[in-house]
Design a protein around this motif. Structure first.
Motif, PDB file in Angstrom:
ATOM      1  N   ALA A 189       0.870  -1.231   0.048  1.00 40.35           N
ATOM      2  CA  ALA A 189       0.083   0.144  -0.149  1.00 40.35           C
ATOM      3  C   ALA A 189       0.988   1.160  -0.153  1.00 40.35           C
ATOM      4  CB  ALA A 189      -0.877   0.022   1.173  1.00 40.35           C
ATOM      5  N   PRO A 190       0.316   2.403  -0.868  1.00 40.87           N
ATOM      6  CA  PRO A 190      -0.817   2.562  -1.339  1.00 40.87           C
ATOM      7  C   PRO A 190      -0.747   2.055  -2.987  1.00 40.87           C
ATOM      8  CG  PRO A 190       0.456   4.685  -1.397  1.00 40.87           C
ATOM      9  CD  PRO A 190       1.310   3.441  -0.611  1.00 40.87           C
ATOM     10  N   TRP A 191       0.143   1.582  -3.458  1.00 35.62           N
ATOM     11  CA  TRP A 191       0.343   0.826  -4.582  1.00 35.62           C
ATOM     12  C   TRP A 191      -0.989   0.165  -5.359  1.00 35.62           C
ATOM     13  CZ3 TRP A 191       6.137   0.024  -3.967  1.00 35.62           C
ATOM     14  CH2 TRP A 191       7.031   1.227  -4.178  1.00 35.62           C
ATOM     15  N   SER A 192      -1.213   0.474  -6.254  1.00 38.43           N
ATOM     16  CA  SER A 192      -2.019  -0.703  -7.006  1.00 38.43           C
ATOM     17  C   SER A 192      -0.909  -1.730  -7.703  1.00 38.43           C
ATOM     18  CB  SER A 192      -2.777  -0.026  -8.202  1.00 38.43           C
ATOM     19  OG  SER A 192      -2.000   0.644  -9.493  1.00 38.43           O
ATOM     20  N   VAL A 193      -1.665  -2.674  -8.488  1.00 40.20           N
ATOM     21  CA  VAL A 193      -0.690  -3.387  -9.484  1.00 40.20           C
ATOM     22  C   VAL A 193       0.037  -2.521 -10.481  1.00 40.20           C
ATOM     23  CG1 VAL A 193      -0.925  -5.162 -11.328  1.00 40.20           C
ATOM     24  CG2 VAL A 193      -2.403  -5.417  -9.168  1.00 40.20           C
ATOM     25  N   ARG A 194      -0.629  -1.698 -11.378  1.00 40.57           N
ATOM     26  CA  ARG A 194       0.006  -0.942 -12.188  1.00 40.57           C
ATOM     27  C   ARG A 194       1.184  -0.039 -11.465  1.00 40.57           C
ATOM     28  NH1 ARG A 194       0.030   1.065 -17.060  1.00 40.57           N
ATOM     29  NH2 ARG A 194      -1.804  -0.277 -17.641  1.00 40.57           N
ATOM     30  N   GLU A 195       1.062   0.524 -10.312  1.00 41.15           N
ATOM     31  CA  GLU A 195       1.885   1.184  -9.871  1.00 41.15           C
ATOM     32  C   GLU A 195       3.066   0.335  -8.859  1.00 41.15           C
ATOM     33  OE1 GLU A 195      -0.902   4.812  -8.351  1.00 41.15           O
ATOM     34  OE2 GLU A 195      -0.542   2.953  -6.956  1.00 41.15           O
ATOM     35  N   LEU A 196       2.787  -0.876  -8.728  1.00 41.47           N
ATOM     36  CA  LEU A 196       3.837  -1.725  -8.077  1.00 41.47           C
ATOM     37  C   LEU A 196       4.685  -2.101  -9.269  1.00 41.47           C
ATOM     38  CD1 LEU A 196       5.491  -3.098  -6.052  1.00 41.47           C
ATOM     39  CD2 LEU A 196       3.469  -5.017  -6.066  1.00 41.47           C
ATOM     40  N   PHE A 197       4.144  -2.390 -10.443  1.00 48.32           N
ATOM     41  CA  PHE A 197       4.737  -2.662 -11.661  1.00 48.32           C
ATOM     42  C   PHE A 197       5.730  -1.697 -12.190  1.00 48.32           C
ATOM     43  CE2 PHE A 197       5.563  -3.786 -16.110  1.00 48.32           C
ATOM     44  CZ  PHE A 197       5.608  -5.110 -16.071  1.00 48.32           C
ATOM     45  N   ALA A 198       5.076  -0.574 -12.123  1.00 47.42           N
ATOM     46  CA  ALA A 198       5.943   0.762 -12.294  1.00 47.42           C
ATOM     47  C   ALA A 198       7.329   0.790 -11.498  1.00 47.42           C
ATOM     48  CB  ALA A 198       5.006   1.849 -12.266  1.00 47.42           C
ATOM     49  N   HIS A 199       7.065   0.514  -9.961  1.00 54.11           N
ATOM     50  CA  HIS A 199       8.103   0.342  -9.216  1.00 54.11           C
ATOM     51  C   HIS A 199       9.204  -0.535  -9.566  1.00 54.11           C
ATOM     52  CE1 HIS A 199      10.514   0.222  -5.278  1.00 54.11           C
ATOM     53  NE2 HIS A 199      10.166  -1.080  -5.311  1.00 54.11           N
TER      54      HIS A 199
END
Length: 212
Positions: free
Chosen positions: A34-44
């Motif tokens: 949190a607070p990442w979505s799947v897309r944001e975690l993939f971006a990380h």
């Protein structure tokens, strides 16, 4: 090609392969990071790999000073301020991320690393002088651990490759997956506080890593 580089190439390609099949709704699902979505975690994960080209073009330090395990020491890089900046950076990158380019991106990274001489030393964005193979080990950690986060967020089976399991569990326990009790993906979740540790895990000699 070094064993570590081959492992990096395989684990990155496995993530790119499964991600190319995710439905549009999958990308907005929440993750345990949190607070990442799947897309944001993939971006990380993409960002964590994207430091490599600049490291390879920069002058090489004379000698390595930090190991793969030492990279994860609990200092300023995991402070609340650094974590907040890391979260924002991934969120800013997520909207423009094209998953279709991920496999080509990681294959190019692997090719560039393969062209480097044995014993190549690089300097990380945190200032650590590390062997390239040791830094690539930390990138396999990122791919493997966050790969489990993504798989769990989507309710999918883990795609953790056997070489990555051996490399990361070897870093954590000093032994390959075949010498440890239980499925490798479950052991990795437990060792990184993503699941409660089993009695068998608590009896093992774990090298703790500070992870985001």
């Amino acid at each position: 090609m070094s064993t570590v580089l081959a492992t990096f190439r395989a684990e990155a390609d496995a993530l790119g392969h499964v991600a190319s099949r995710w439905a549009p709704d999958d990308w907005g699902r929440p993750t345990r990071c949190a607070p990442w979505s799947v897309r944001e975690l993939f971006a990380h994960v993409h960002v964590a790999l994207a430091w490599l080209p600049g490291m390879l073009t920069a002058p090489a330090p004379e000698a390595a000073q930090v190991s793969a395990a030492g990279y994860y020491r609990p200092d300023h890089r995991f402070s609340p301020e650094a974590d907040a900046a890391r979260i924002r950076f991934a969120q800013d990158r997520a909207p423009g991320l094209d998953v279709r380019e991920f496999r080509a991106f990681t294959a190019d990274l692997a090719d560039r690393c393969a062209a480097e001489p044995p014993g190549r030393v690089v300097r990380t964005r945190h200032g650590d002088a590390m062997l390239l193979d040791d830094f690539l080990t930390t990138r396999v950690v990122e791919l493997a651990v966050h790969g489990l986060d993504l798989a769990d967020a989507l309710g999918r089976p883990a795609w953790l490759t056997p070489p990555a399991a051996d490399l990361v569990l070897g870093l954590l326990f000093g032994r390959p997956a075949s010498e440890l009790p239980g499925p490798p993906d479950r052991l990795l979740r437990q060792a990184t506080n993503r699941e409660p540790p089993s009695p068998a895990l608590t009896r093992l000699n774990l090298t703790p890593l500070t992870l985001n």
